[in-house]
Design a protein around this motif. Structure first.
Motif, short mmCIF file in Angstrom:
data_model
loop_
_atom_site.label_atom_id
_atom_site.label_comp_id
_atom_site.label_asym_id
_atom_site.label_seq_id
_atom_site.Cartn_x
_atom_site.Cartn_y
_atom_site.Cartn_z
N CYS A 42 0.91 -1.01 0.22
CA CYS A 42 -0.15 0.11 0.13
C CYS A 42 0.88 1.32 0.22
CB CYS A 42 -0.67 0.13 1.20
SG CYS A 42 -2.26 -1.18 1.14
N ASP A 49 -2.94 5.53 -6.30
CA ASP A 49 -4.19 5.37 -5.83
C ASP A 49 -4.92 6.64 -5.98
OD1 ASP A 49 -6.58 4.82 -4.50
OD2 ASP A 49 -5.60 3.59 -2.92
N PRO A 50 -6.13 6.58 -6.87
CA PRO A 50 -6.96 7.71 -7.42
C PRO A 50 -7.92 7.96 -5.88
CG PRO A 50 -7.75 5.86 -8.28
CD PRO A 50 -6.47 5.26 -7.69
N LEU A 51 -7.98 7.18 -4.93
CA LEU A 51 -8.65 7.63 -3.87
C LEU A 51 -7.70 8.35 -3.00
CD1 LEU A 51 -10.54 4.08 -2.89
CD2 LEU A 51 -11.35 6.32 -4.17
N LEU A 52 -6.61 8.06 -3.10
CA LEU A 52 -5.54 8.92 -1.86
C LEU A 52 -5.23 10.19 -2.88
CD1 LEU A 52 -3.34 6.10 -0.65
CD2 LEU A 52 -5.29 7.40 0.42
N GLY A 54 -6.34 11.71 -5.85
CA GLY A 54 -7.47 12.36 -6.54
C GLY A 54 -7.39 12.01 -8.09
N VAL A 55 -8.19 12.23 -8.84
CA VAL A 55 -8.20 12.28 -10.40
C VAL A 55 -8.22 13.59 -10.71
CG1 VAL A 55 -9.62 11.33 -12.08
CG2 VAL A 55 -9.85 10.15 -9.87
N ASN A 60 -11.44 13.40 -15.50
CA ASN A 60 -12.71 12.72 -14.40
C ASN A 60 -14.01 13.01 -15.37
OD1 ASN A 60 -14.40 12.51 -12.49
ND2 ASN A 60 -13.83 14.17 -11.16
#
Length: 71
Positions: A42, A49-52, A54-55, A60
């Motif tokens: 991780c 990681d797009p959740l961490l 952002g996009v 988007n």
């Protein structure tokens, strides 16, 4: 009738033994080692990681639409 039931029980028992042998042959590691490996994975991939992270707005598909004005 009981001979058919006995052969059915034998088939069920053979299937259970086959499954138990399969499970016994699985390579196992300690939970602490698995947790360490998962944590390292991780941390190494956090920048992807797009959740961490952002996009980017341009990538988007869910960004709010821009309003258009006509002159």
């Amino acid at each position: 009738m009981s001979n058919n039931n006995a052969s059915g029980n034998l088939a069920v028992a053979q299937k259970a033994v086959k499954q138990l042998r399969l499970e016994a042959s699985v390579r196992r590691i300690k939970v602490s080692q698995a947790a360490t490996d998962l944590k390292n994975f991780c941390l190494q991939n956090a920048n992807k990681d797009p959740l961490l992270m952002g996009v980017p707005s341009s990538d988007n598909p869910f960004r709010p639409p821009k309003s258009c004005t006509l002159f």
